[in-house]
Design a protein around this motif. Sequence first.
Motif, mmCIF file in Angstrom:
data_model
loop_
_atom_site.group_PDB
_atom_site.id
_atom_site.type_symbol
_atom_site.label_atom_id
_atom_site.label_comp_id
_atom_site.label_asym_id
_atom_site.label_seq_id
_atom_site.Cartn_x
_atom_site.Cartn_y
_atom_site.Cartn_z
ATOM 1 N N PRO B 31 60.344 66.579 45.242
ATOM 2 C CA PRO B 31 61.222 65.760 43.783
ATOM 3 C C PRO B 31 59.876 65.521 42.257
ATOM 4 C CG PRO B 31 59.212 64.637 45.194
ATOM 5 C CD PRO B 31 59.599 65.796 45.541
ATOM 6 N N ASP B 32 59.237 66.591 42.055
ATOM 7 C CA ASP B 32 58.610 67.073 41.020
ATOM 8 C C ASP B 32 58.189 68.228 40.170
ATOM 9 O OD1 ASP B 32 56.292 66.708 42.252
ATOM 10 O OD2 ASP B 32 55.302 65.230 41.215
ATOM 11 N N VAL B 33 57.813 68.492 39.450
ATOM 12 C CA VAL B 33 57.707 69.994 38.990
ATOM 13 C C VAL B 33 56.598 70.363 38.820
ATOM 14 C CG1 VAL B 33 57.935 71.524 36.764
ATOM 15 C CG2 VAL B 33 58.874 69.543 36.264
ATOM 16 N N PRO B 34 55.682 70.024 39.743
ATOM 17 C CA PRO B 34 54.670 70.742 40.463
ATOM 18 C C PRO B 34 54.979 71.269 41.574
ATOM 19 C CG PRO B 34 53.553 68.841 39.014
ATOM 20 C CD PRO B 34 54.948 68.676 38.969
ATOM 21 N N THR B 35 55.874 70.841 42.485
ATOM 22 C CA THR B 35 56.032 70.109 43.888
ATOM 23 C C THR B 35 57.548 71.645 43.758
ATOM 24 O OG1 THR B 35 57.378 68.489 44.169
ATOM 25 C CG2 THR B 35 55.392 68.782 44.556
ATOM 26 N N ARG B 36 57.798 71.498 42.964
ATOM 27 C CA ARG B 36 59.175 72.582 42.890
ATOM 28 C C ARG B 36 58.812 74.140 42.469
ATOM 29 N NH1 ARG B 36 63.787 69.430 39.105
ATOM 30 N NH2 ARG B 36 64.283 67.502 40.344
ATOM 31 N N LEU B 37 57.591 73.959 41.859
ATOM 32 C CA LEU B 37 57.208 75.342 40.966
ATOM 33 C C LEU B 37 56.288 75.862 41.974
ATOM 34 C CD1 LEU B 37 55.719 74.380 37.427
ATOM 35 C CD2 LEU B 37 57.185 75.818 38.235
ATOM 36 N N HIS B 38 55.311 75.140 42.841
ATOM 37 C CA HIS B 38 54.950 75.070 44.483
ATOM 38 C C HIS B 38 56.183 75.874 45.537
ATOM 39 C CE1 HIS B 38 52.603 75.506 48.652
ATOM 40 N NE2 HIS B 38 53.473 74.308 47.943
ATOM 41 N N ALA B 39 57.130 75.334 45.590
ATOM 42 C CA ALA B 39 58.452 75.940 46.047
ATOM 43 C C ALA B 39 58.500 77.535 45.537
ATOM 44 C CB ALA B 39 58.889 75.205 46.579
#
Lengths: 311, 91
Positions: B31-39
């Motif tokens: 859903p958001d930038v930090p989780t996307r970057l995590h992936a």
Amino acid sequence: MAAAFDIGLIVLLVGIGAWMIVVRDVVVATIIFVVFGLLMAIAWVRLSAVDVALTEAAIGSGITGTLLLGAAARLKGADAGGTRLSFPITVVAAVLCAMISASLAAVALLLTYPAPTLAPMAMQNLDQTGLGNPVAAVLFAYRALDTLLEKVVLLLALVGVWSLAPDRAWRGVPSLDTTVPPSDILAFFAQILPPFGIVFAIYMTWTGASNPGGAFQGGTVLAVMWLLVMMAGVMRAPSISNVWLRWLLVAGPALFLIVGFTGVFIADGFLAYPPAYAKALIVAVEAALAVSIAATLGLLAAGPPERMQQK
Amino acid sequence: MSSTMDAFTVLAISCGAFFFVAGTIGLLRFPDVPTRLHALTKADNLGLGLVALGLLPQVAGPLAALKLIIVWLFALISGAIVTQLIVRAVR
């Protein structure tokens, strides 16, 4: 298998190219442009043109992307949307673009097979230049005049950027973000990467004589390292009136010109090299050019001076 | 011997490709930038590491192997730092 990869790459390139034109946001379009450049670099590798691939990745994608991002940031304040063109003008522009595309396609499709090429001649005379990389031989021996003029154009572009400076900032420093605290991660990055980057840039310039690489690619890597340390505040941006800086900017083209005119007396003419010293002269010119290109590209990306240097 | 090495290469690169696919799905679905970057960083660091590891038995000599490892290390450094910068920019 390789054909499937190539077809996939071409589809991706065409799709991303179309997306880049359709998208309205300037920053998004620039990011797509950078991705497009990196994919183009892979395409050049597939065509065995490693020199072109390196240039595409470093300059087409990297430095040009930085320049465009800077331009996009500047446009943000202004009315970036621009005036909408009237319908007839849009139609005329579309027709002209379609004609150019059709002519380019026709030229590509109507080429005789195998296409006319100067490659065998370039390889035949390679020994006379003392170089091992035919691309370097084209750039610095067969078509040296083009390369020389290219470097002068680069300098003129920098003069153009500088001429955008407001009067009060003339002889000042380009404004890069220098508010980064010393403990910041960007400052850390700017301290660990440049040693590797500088070694890599020197290697790339040096090996350009016999392998893919050369002054332009090496100079670009050097420019990026310089930009990184300036943006991270590890090193301050120089004043554009700095005498040393100006010497660095003209060193490459100047040495190229001197070697070119010396050729009139010690070889067959302007920009000709005596075969015994050809490689040494070319490597010397490449080294000077790499430094000048690094300074020029770094200052191009840094933008026009915006304030006076604080003492 | 070489067929064992080939099997290792196929296995490692397949695992690497799996992480790239998983990371891409995460990039698209989270859903958001930090989780996307995590992936994304999981894909880049681990996926690229496995691909490099899988290619090690196939290279000509130790110098080429060293280059592969250095490429991976640079990707690690730049990935870690650029991620930090992006998160800070959106916060």
